[in-house]
Design an enzyme around this catalytic site. Structure first.
Site, PDB file in Angstrom:
ATOM      1  N   HIS A  79       1.513  -8.733  -3.355  1.00 55.55           N
ATOM      2  CA  HIS A  79       0.566  -7.826  -3.357  1.00 55.55           C
ATOM      3  C   HIS A  79       1.368  -6.528  -3.245  1.00 55.55           C
ATOM      4  O   HIS A  79       1.661  -6.089  -2.078  1.00 55.55           O
ATOM      5  CB  HIS A  79      -0.129  -8.247  -2.087  1.00 55.55           C
ATOM      6  CG  HIS A  79      -1.506  -7.205  -1.781  1.00 55.55           C
ATOM      7  ND1 HIS A  79      -2.527  -7.402  -2.423  1.00 55.55           N
ATOM      8  CD2 HIS A  79      -1.616  -6.155  -1.123  1.00 55.55           C
ATOM      9  CE1 HIS A  79      -3.412  -6.353  -2.047  1.00 55.55           C
ATOM     10  NE2 HIS A  79      -2.898  -5.398  -1.039  1.00 55.55           N
ATOM     11  N   GLU A 134       2.072 -10.052   0.585  1.00 53.66           N
ATOM     12  CA  GLU A 134       2.283  -8.839   0.422  1.00 53.66           C
ATOM     13  C   GLU A 134       3.767  -8.584   0.942  1.00 53.66           C
ATOM     14  O   GLU A 134       4.497  -9.527   1.131  1.00 53.66           O
ATOM     15  CB  GLU A 134       1.508  -7.932   1.578  1.00 53.66           C
ATOM     16  CG  GLU A 134       1.711  -6.653   1.195  1.00 53.66           C
ATOM     17  CD  GLU A 134       0.419  -5.754   2.006  1.00 53.66           C
ATOM     18  OE1 GLU A 134      -0.364  -6.058   2.566  1.00 53.66           O
ATOM     19  OE2 GLU A 134       0.753  -4.315   1.914  1.00 53.66           O
ATOM     20  N   ASP A 190       1.117 -17.476  -4.363  1.00 55.18           N
ATOM     21  CA  ASP A 190       1.741 -16.603  -5.244  1.00 55.18           C
ATOM     22  C   ASP A 190       0.671 -15.829  -5.978  1.00 55.18           C
ATOM     23  O   ASP A 190       0.452 -16.253  -7.035  1.00 55.18           O
ATOM     24  CB  ASP A 190       2.827 -16.941  -6.082  1.00 55.18           C
ATOM     25  CG  ASP A 190       3.625 -15.858  -6.675  1.00 55.18           C
ATOM     26  OD1 ASP A 190       3.648 -14.903  -6.588  1.00 55.18           O
ATOM     27  OD2 ASP A 190       4.509 -16.270  -7.692  1.00 55.18           O
ATOM     28  N   ASP A 245       0.721  -1.247  -0.054  1.00 56.99           N
ATOM     29  CA  ASP A 245       0.054   0.036   0.050  1.00 56.99           C
ATOM     30  C   ASP A 245       0.887   1.383   0.078  1.00 56.99           C
ATOM     31  O   ASP A 245       2.251   1.036   0.208  1.00 56.99           O
ATOM     32  CB  ASP A 245      -1.010  -0.148   1.133  1.00 56.99           C
ATOM     33  CG  ASP A 245      -0.272   0.062   2.583  1.00 56.99           C
ATOM     34  OD1 ASP A 245       0.796  -0.586   2.835  1.00 56.99           O
ATOM     35  OD2 ASP A 245      -0.539   0.845   3.212  1.00 56.99           O
TER      36      ASP A 245
END
Ligand code: 9MR
Ligand code: 9MR
Length: 576
Positions: A500, A555, A546, A190
């Protein structure tokens, strides 16, 4: 006598030659596919290290060979151990121990019937590139500058998130106004920036710098500051520290995070344009900052004294705020749904801040405050950013004996050694020779954080068992595991391709951004709701997929790269 020795010698060499040539004749050709049933460190081993590959469902013949991948000759033949059932891994395995092979080279492990392993190396400094790669990974997380082609290669990207005018969310206690809070690293997949998870990884990175200051010099990372005459590592760490300093309020307290209200979509940074806010203010962020800013003072003292002083002043001011506000816990305000990093137990943070400030200043205020509570030496998987801080405080005190009384020093020393002994024992008994038996979100960092405890015991006592424990933990991370994956992107033959990570998901490139550590198996599977698809009821060590939606297993995150860098740096320095 002489004659007999010579004859014996001749007989032996002939026998060896015959053995080898017969092996060579029967060596199968190397195809492009390697056996997924052979698990080992896909990068390689230090010559003197213990070298154990794990063979899943190995053949009854129990034979294995180590083959030089260039000359295609057999350097070692061996027998697989008898089969064992591993519960955490959900596999029946045999061990191929090739510790005896110490000659530098590039090799393949061959198990007749199964095929070849991925190629791996045996050599000194075998993890050097991975070590530098794990630091370069931080550069790719930089906020607020364009990543230029000359530094970032194909992963170059546009400037985004200037963060130069960020409004306060009411949770900060302010009803109006803005601050400039540029730079730093994106936390993870993020795009937000969180003080707790900036300070904690910085703490681990600074520890490495203090213990092994010579590991990274200028021009080793190809970052914008390369060539400025200072260690590229320090330059990279300063990029994050500079941001952390902007998050300090005028009264000394630290804002908790700089974030959007909701996570952005899986888009490039420049397309992630939602409004960002300064959110919250509390004791954990403030104490963690105080601790890492005190470390920054020590680390930068000799290279940039003005900057070092700035960090120390900020550290003391933060500490003083925490003294006035000793238990302000952070939880997400109702309208904010990004990473919380909330923690209502402040003891570890107090311990860490006291330890770092004491060593930075020798001020008895911190010495007196540090003994308030008993310390827990037990490593617990899953504690991570909530409580591992106490270990960072202990590690610093162990390196600075003179700062504390002898009995206190001895209690920490004995506690850490006993803790490392337990981890070493666990690693000998547990699947894949790694020390944890409970797999949480970010389990790879737990393996590495445990390895850091063993590393300190090695520094204190020098017993090989601790170094072996650390090396085998790294073998686990780099491919000797139940997924057969080297979890550091770009390093190894089978590495995560669908992390991620918003940039990697959106940049249209096949290869993900390199040098980032995947979180690892997580038996809680919290991301099924987000679209991750696991096999039915996976065993703990196989609870990893994965897949891009798998934020709970795949992530990447700053506080996972940090112990990776620490352990790689430690191994590069300590291993023969
Ligand atoms: O992308 C988010 C990741 O960085 C976080 O670690 C994770 C858990 O907080 O959440 C991810 O965002 C997901 C959100 O929680 C639920 N909707 C889908 C989001 C993206 O996959
Ligand atoms: O590492 C964090 C893990 O311990 C938590 O269980 C999880 C859910 O709250 O959040 C993890 O941290 C994420 C953070 O909240 C947002 N950025 C990505 C982090 C790694 O997934």
């Amino acid at each position: 006598m002489k004659g007999i020795v010579k004859l014996l010698f001749l007989c032996c060499t002939t026998a060896i030659l015959m053995l080898c040539s017969s092996c060579e004749e029967s060596l199968p050709p190397i195809s492009d596919t390697f056996s997924e049933q052979i698990r080992l460190n896909q990068i390689g081993y230090y010559p003197a290290a213990i070298k154990k590959a794990v063979i899943v469902d190995g053949p009854e013949t129990q034979k294995f060979m180590v083959v030089d991948s260039v000359a295609m000759n057999v350097l070692l033949t061996g027998t697989l151990s008898s089969a064992e059932d591993w519960k955490l891994a959900g596999e029946t395995v045999r061990i191929a121990d090739f510790t005896k092979l110490t000659t530098p080279g590039t090799y393949l492990l061959l198990v007749p019937d199964l095929g070849y392993s991925y190629p791996f190396k045996i050599k000194k400094n075998v993890l050097h590139e991975a070590f530098l790669g794990s630091i370069k990974g931080l550069y790719y997380q930089r906020v607020g500058i364009p990543l230029k082609k000359e530094h970032a290669g194909k992963w170059h990207r546009d400037i985004a998130h200037l963060d130069d005018s960020i409004p306060f969310h009411p949770s900060t206690g302010k009803t109006s106004g803005y601050i400039s809070s540029p730079g730093g690293w994106y936390d993870a997949g993020d795009y937000n920036k969180y003080i707790v998870n900036a300070a904690f990884p910085l703490g681990q990175f600074y520890l490495l710098q203090e213990q092994y200051p010579e590991l990274v010099s200028d021009n080793m990372l190809n970052i914008p500051e390369s060539g400025n005459g200072r260690s590229d590592y320090l330059d990279e760490l300063k990029y994050e520290m500079d941001w952390a300093l902007t998050m300090q309020d005028g009264d000394g307290g630290l804002f908790h995070k700089l974030t959007t209200k909701n996570f952005e979509g899986m888009v490039m940074p420049s397309a992630a344009t939602s409004q960002r806010y300064i959110v919250g203010k509390g004791t954990t962020a403030t104490l963690d900052f105080a601790a890492c800013a005190a470390q920054a003072y020590r680390v930068f003292k000799t290279v940039d004294s003005a900057y070092a002083e700035k960090c120390l002043t900020a550290a003391k001011k933060a500490y003083d705020w925490a003294m006035e506000n000793p238990a302000v816990a952070f939880t997400n305000p109702e309208d904010v749904h990004t990473g919380q990093y909330g923690d209502a137990d402040f003891e570890d943070e107090w311990f860490w801040a006291n330890a770092e400030l004491l060593v930075a200043t020798q001020d008895s205020v911190y010495r007196n405050n540090i003994k308030k509570k008993a310390i827990d030496f037990n490593f617990k998987a899953g504690e991570s950013w909530t409580a591992y801080m106490r270990f960072l405080g202990m590690f610093t005190l162990l390196d600075n004996k003179e700062a504390i009384s002898e009995p206190f020093y001895n209690s920490i020393k004995n506690g850490i050694i006993a803790s490392a002994d337990r981890l070493v024992t666990s690693a000998q008994e547990l699947d894949y020779f790694q020390p944890i038996d409970d797999f949480h979100w970010g389990s790879n960092s737990d393996v590495l954080n445990a390895a850091m405890v063993m590393a300190q015991a090695y520094r204190l006592k020098g017993s090989p068992k601790y170094l072996i424990g650390v090396q085998q933990a790294m073998d686990y991370i780099l491919g000797n595991n139940a997924m057969g994956v080297s979890y550091l992107t770009g390093f190894g033959d089978k590495t995560p391709m669908f992390i991620h990570h918003r940039q990697s998901a959106a940049d249209g490139l096949e290869d993900p951004v390199p040098g980032l550590l995947s979180g690892g198996p997580n038996s809680r599977l919290q991301d099924v709701a987000g679209g991750a698809v696991y096999p039915e009821n996976p065993v703990p060590m196989q609870s990893w997929v994965d897949q891009e939606p798998s934020y709970a297993s795949n992530e990447i995150c700053l506080n996972w790269n940090a112990p990776m860098t620490y352990v790689l740096g430690f191994l590069e320095h300590e291993s023969d």
